[in-house]
Scaffold this motif. Structure first.
Motif, PDB file in Angstrom:
ATOM      1  N   PRO A   1       0.823  -1.177  -0.140  1.00 29.26           N
ATOM      2  CA  PRO A   1       0.050   0.141  -0.046  1.00 29.26           C
ATOM      3  C   PRO A   1       1.029   1.282  -0.013  1.00 29.26           C
ATOM      4  N   ILE A   2       1.954   1.386   0.650  1.00 27.12           N
ATOM      5  CA  ILE A   2       2.783   2.483   0.653  1.00 27.12           C
ATOM      6  C   ILE A   2       3.221   2.815  -0.585  1.00 27.12           C
ATOM      7  N   VAL A   3       3.843   1.910  -1.368  1.00 30.30           N
ATOM      8  CA  VAL A   3       4.372   1.902  -2.622  1.00 30.30           C
ATOM      9  C   VAL A   3       3.143   2.540  -3.442  1.00 30.30           C
ATOM     10  N   VAL A   4       1.895   2.069  -3.430  1.00 28.89           N
ATOM     11  CA  VAL A   4       0.674   2.412  -4.389  1.00 28.89           C
ATOM     12  C   VAL A   4       0.534   3.980  -4.044  1.00 28.89           C
ATOM     13  N   ASP A   5       0.577   4.085  -2.851  1.00 27.80           N
ATOM     14  CA  ASP A   5       0.290   5.773  -2.528  1.00 27.80           C
ATOM     15  C   ASP A   5       1.393   6.484  -3.236  1.00 27.80           C
ATOM     16  N   MET A   6       2.639   6.266  -3.048  1.00 24.04           N
ATOM     17  CA  MET A   6       3.796   6.895  -3.771  1.00 24.04           C
ATOM     18  C   MET A   6       3.713   7.005  -5.229  1.00 24.04           C
ATOM     19  N   VAL A   7       3.215   6.040  -5.868  1.00 30.78           N
ATOM     20  CA  VAL A   7       3.141   5.798  -7.203  1.00 30.78           C
ATOM     21  C   VAL A   7       2.110   6.901  -7.690  1.00 30.78           C
ATOM     22  N   SER A   8       0.841   6.601  -7.061  1.00 29.86           N
ATOM     23  CA  SER A   8      -0.223   7.304  -7.441  1.00 29.86           C
ATOM     24  C   SER A   8      -0.067   9.106  -7.171  1.00 29.86           C
ATOM     25  N   SER A   9       0.642   9.030  -6.040  1.00 27.88           N
ATOM     26  CA  SER A   9       1.234  10.684  -6.081  1.00 27.88           C
ATOM     27  C   SER A   9       2.073  11.102  -7.061  1.00 27.88           C
ATOM     28  N   THR A  10       3.009  10.376  -7.581  1.00 25.59           N
ATOM     29  CA  THR A  10       3.789  10.887  -8.521  1.00 25.59           C
ATOM     30  C   THR A  10       3.197  11.005  -9.814  1.00 25.59           C
ATOM     31  N   LEU A  11       2.306  10.177 -10.285  1.00 21.54           N
ATOM     32  CA  LEU A  11       1.609  10.265 -11.571  1.00 21.54           C
ATOM     33  C   LEU A  11       0.726  11.582 -11.464  1.00 21.54           C
ATOM     34  N   GLU A  12       0.006  11.724 -10.465  1.00 20.34           N
ATOM     35  CA  GLU A  12      -0.858  12.960 -10.383  1.00 20.34           C
ATOM     36  C   GLU A  12      -0.266  14.169 -10.520  1.00 20.34           C
ATOM     37  N   ARG A  13       1.199  14.350  -9.819  1.00 15.89           N
ATOM     38  CA  ARG A  13       1.903  15.458  -9.778  1.00 15.89           C
ATOM     39  C   ARG A  13       2.362  15.576 -11.461  1.00 15.89           C
ATOM     40  N   ILE A  14       2.733  14.511 -12.107  1.00 19.38           N
ATOM     41  CA  ILE A  14       3.072  14.616 -13.514  1.00 19.38           C
ATOM     42  C   ILE A  14       2.066  15.130 -14.446  1.00 19.38           C
ATOM     43  N   ASN A  15       0.724  14.575 -14.216  1.00 17.96           N
ATOM     44  CA  ASN A  15      -0.314  14.976 -14.849  1.00 17.96           C
ATOM     45  C   ASN A  15      -0.404  16.462 -14.719  1.00 17.96           C
ATOM     46  N   LYS A  16      -0.547  16.910 -13.456  1.00 20.94           N
ATOM     47  CA  LYS A  16      -0.844  18.222 -13.296  1.00 20.94           C
ATOM     48  C   LYS A  16       0.431  19.207 -13.758  1.00 20.94           C
ATOM     49  N   ASN A  17       1.558  18.916 -13.626  1.00 19.25           N
ATOM     50  CA  ASN A  17       2.571  19.981 -14.056  1.00 19.25           C
ATOM     51  C   ASN A  17       2.636  19.756 -15.530  1.00 19.25           C
ATOM     52  N   ALA A  18       2.488  18.681 -16.227  1.00 19.23           N
ATOM     53  CA  ALA A  18       2.397  18.493 -17.515  1.00 19.23           C
ATOM     54  C   ALA A  18       1.466  19.342 -18.260  1.00 19.23           C
ATOM     55  N   GLU A  19       0.347  19.499 -17.508  1.00 23.37           N
ATOM     56  CA  GLU A  19      -0.820  20.202 -18.155  1.00 23.37           C
ATOM     57  C   GLU A  19      -0.307  21.737 -18.087  1.00 23.37           C
ATOM     58  N   GLU A  20      -0.123  22.090 -16.932  1.00 27.56           N
ATOM     59  CA  GLU A  20       0.353  23.452 -16.626  1.00 27.56           C
ATOM     60  C   GLU A  20       1.549  23.947 -17.382  1.00 27.56           C
ATOM     61  N   GLN A  21       2.559  23.102 -17.851  1.00 28.38           N
ATOM     62  CA  GLN A  21       3.793  23.521 -18.437  1.00 28.38           C
ATOM     63  C   GLN A  21       3.678  23.026 -19.840  1.00 28.38           C
ATOM     64  N   GLY A  22       2.542  22.565 -20.333  1.00 29.73           N
ATOM     65  CA  GLY A  22       2.368  22.123 -21.826  1.00 29.73           C
ATOM     66  C   GLY A  22       3.353  21.067 -22.362  1.00 29.73           C
ATOM     67  N   LEU A  23       3.442  20.161 -21.240  1.00 33.67           N
ATOM     68  CA  LEU A  23       4.461  19.074 -21.811  1.00 33.67           C
ATOM     69  C   LEU A  23       3.825  17.978 -22.132  1.00 33.67           C
ATOM     70  N   PRO A  24       4.349  16.909 -23.095  1.00 36.88           N
ATOM     71  CA  PRO A  24       3.590  16.100 -23.833  1.00 36.88           C
ATOM     72  C   PRO A  24       3.648  14.503 -22.945  1.00 36.88           C
ATOM     73  N   PHE A  25       3.261  14.812 -21.502  1.00 39.02           N
ATOM     74  CA  PHE A  25       3.489  13.644 -20.502  1.00 39.02           C
ATOM     75  C   PHE A  25       2.125  13.289 -20.114  1.00 39.02           C
ATOM     76  N   SER A  26       1.714  11.984 -20.142  1.00 38.84           N
ATOM     77  CA  SER A  26       0.530  11.745 -19.292  1.00 38.84           C
ATOM     78  C   SER A  26       0.539  10.333 -18.404  1.00 38.84           C
ATOM     79  N   GLY A  27       0.282  10.250 -17.227  1.00 40.67           N
ATOM     80  CA  GLY A  27       0.568   9.040 -16.483  1.00 40.67           C
ATOM     81  C   GLY A  27      -0.614   8.238 -16.345  1.00 40.67           C
ATOM     82  N   HIS A  28      -0.310   6.947 -16.276  1.00 41.53           N
ATOM     83  CA  HIS A  28      -1.505   5.913 -16.603  1.00 41.53           C
ATOM     84  C   HIS A  28      -1.336   4.713 -15.906  1.00 41.53           C
ATOM     85  N   GLN A  29      -2.310   4.307 -14.903  1.00 39.10           N
ATOM     86  CA  GLN A  29      -2.183   2.985 -14.366  1.00 39.10           C
ATOM     87  C   GLN A  29      -2.982   1.879 -14.859  1.00 39.10           C
TER      88      GLN A  29
END
Length: 535
Positions: free
Chosen positions: A87-115
């Protein structure tokens, strides 16, 4: 550990640090050049471990530094959630993907996180608690392909279908293991940074940190803040507390999977002890004791002396299965009984135990989902149609209600073929007539499935199939097989004797040359004897 990093920014670290004997700016240029070389989109395999995190950070930084007009193709960041990850790893992975999606959208970067997750009918709990698959072992590791390889492969193949080809970026390092080094070297394309994927057509792999050492990975991760915000100190603390390695993103059967107490599924029974979980408990994550106890329970069922206790003597085919020793072992002539799935009673008890643990954790402030509602649906269906022990009473809704005090909406209507009163009456009748109750239930289910049909095509064939399964306890079935074996030996002996008697008789040989069975040969011999006596 302090949240401070050696360098205040990524740029400062890039200007000062080298890895694998080359400056970081040189490696970033390599990544950018490969990215700009064609139109193939990239897929980054992200497990949340140190190696895949280093690769993700490296690729993110390299593309972020390109002019906006040159960020011409998409980069998919895919993580495989087996639904039984620590569970601790799941939380960390989910948090990282959420940050990447948020930051990529704000900065106009061609990244998207998927589980990605396993198919609903192929999850760990549906296979183990629903179908009764035994907990995985080194010799029967059924979980890796269903839960790790297939979901990621399906994601990659979807992108291949849409784009023709893709580049899969992995955090594999040659230093990590000798077997991984062999896999990396085997698929290298001469004169290219890419390797052919071993099993996915249209996919090529790129491994930018394959020459990095363990220390260089951590120097890079802890050297500066992450390009999407925050630091990697949580990841470092997790490794430090658990004394464990990571589970890589697995995309083919040749890639070494988990084991040796690495971070991965908290249910993993391939290893004797889960030292990663033990380390986390020792570091203060005491709530994980319940998970460890459940995992240890499953591990005990894999021990040779416990198999006959926990597992049905029949396979899911309805037949008792035997196997001899290895084909090269002439010393082993005894047939070995191979047990089948877990007994239904244990599966039902374990579902109840798992739900109890989940509720206790949730009530104690840990909002963790150990088993999904959709998995309970599929487990219920598997129990109802179980080939050996059909759940005629539809037990799962009652089990859930005993823990949570209510049934889920889709559990309201019973799907069982019997009431408690009916079950008691049927059991009494079966005992009186010496009929296995599971056979009677399977016949009732067959009748129920045909109710209302004007034509019952193939019904006798289906009844015959049920009747020809191995019904009864193991000792009774052993006796039946021994009796059948002795009868066959007797027939074979009679056949030999008859052939000796009539071996000089040309008429007999002509009649029995194409005989299909021992019985045909005996009949032919008796006919000749009768003709001789009639003369």
């Amino acid at each position: 550990m302090s949240e401070a990093t050696l360098f205040a920014t990524q740029d400062e670290m890039l200007a000062e640090q080298s890895v694998a004997g080359r400056p970081l700016p040189d490696l970033l240029s390599e990544v950018q050049s490969l990215y700009l070389d064609d139109e193939r989109p990239w897929v980054i395999g992200f497990s949340g471990g140190k190696d895949s995190t280093a690769v993700l950070s490296l690729i993110y930084t390299a593309i972020e530094k390109l002019p906006a007009a040159q960020r011409h193709k998409h980069v998919y960041v895919v993580s495989s959630d087996t639904l039984v990850e620590t569970p601790i790893v799941v939380d960390m992975v989910s948090s990282t993907l959420e940050r990447i999606n948020k930051n990529a959208e704000e900065q106009g970067l061609p990244f998207s996180g998927h589980q990605v997750v396993p198919k609903p009918n192929e999850t760990f709990w549906v296979n183990l608690l629903g179908k009764g698959y035994p907990a995985p072992t080194q010799s029967f590791r059924w979980c890796t392909e269903r839960m790790k390889i297939d979901p990621v492969s399906s994601f990659i193949l979807d992108k291949v279908t849409r784009h023709g080809e893709v580049v899969v970026v992995l955090g594999a390092r040659s230093q990590e293991s000798a077997s991984r080094a062999q896999v990396i070297a085997k698929h290298k394309v001469d004169g290219s940074l890419l390797s052919k994927h071993s099993s996915l057509p249209g996919a090529y792999t790129y491994m930018p940190i394959e020459d990095w050492t363990f220390d260089e990975v951590w120097m890079y991760l802890l050297g500066a803040p992450t390009p999407w915000g925050g630091t990697h100190h949580q990841l470092f603390d997790l490794y430090k507390d658990s004394n464990a390695g990571e589970c890589p993103v697995v995309i083919d059967t040749k890639t070494p999977s988990c084991g040796n107490s690495r971070f991965g599924c908290w249910t993993c029974t391939v290893v004797t002890k889960d030292r990663a979980m033990e380390g986390l408990i020792e570091s203060g994550e005491l709530w994980m004791k319940r998970l460890k106890a459940f995992r240890d329970l499953l591990y005990r069922t894999t021990l040779p002396h416990n198999k006959t206790k926990y597992r049905n003597h029949k396979r899911r085919t309805g037949k008792v299965h035997y196997a001899r020793g290895h084909i090269t072992d002439d010393s082993n002539i005894e047939k070995k009984h191979i047990p089948g799935p877990y007994w239904m009673a244990y599966r039902q008890a374990w579902v109840k135990k798992l739900l109890e643990i989940q509720k206790n954790l949730n009530d104690g402030g840990n909002p963790i989902v150990l088993i999904q509602e959709d998995e309970l649906k599929h487990i219920r269906l598997e129990w109802l149609s179980d080939p050996n022990e059909p759940d005629a009473l539809d037990a799962l809704p009652a089990i859930y209600a005993s823990i949570y005090g209510h049934k889920l909406e889709w559990m309201q209507d019973s799907a069982g073929v019997l009431s408690q009163q009916d079950a008691a009456a049927l059991n009494s009748a079966c005992l009186e007539h010496g009929t296995p109750i599971d056979l009677a239930v399977k016949l009732l289910q067959l009748e129920q499935s045909l109710d209302g049909l004007s034509k019952r095509h193939g019904v006798f064939k289906r009844i015959d199939s049920l009747l020809n399964q191995d019904w009864g306890d193991l000792d009774t079935l052993h006796t039946k097989k021994q009796d059948a074996s002795m009868a066959l030996e007797g027939m074979q002996a009679a056949k030999g004797k008859m052939q000796d008697i009539f071996q000089e008789d040309i008429g007999y040989q002509g009649k029995t040359r194409n005989a299909k069975s021992v019985y045909d040969e005996l009949l032919a011999g008796l006919e000749i004897q009768y003709e001789e006596l009639s003369k």
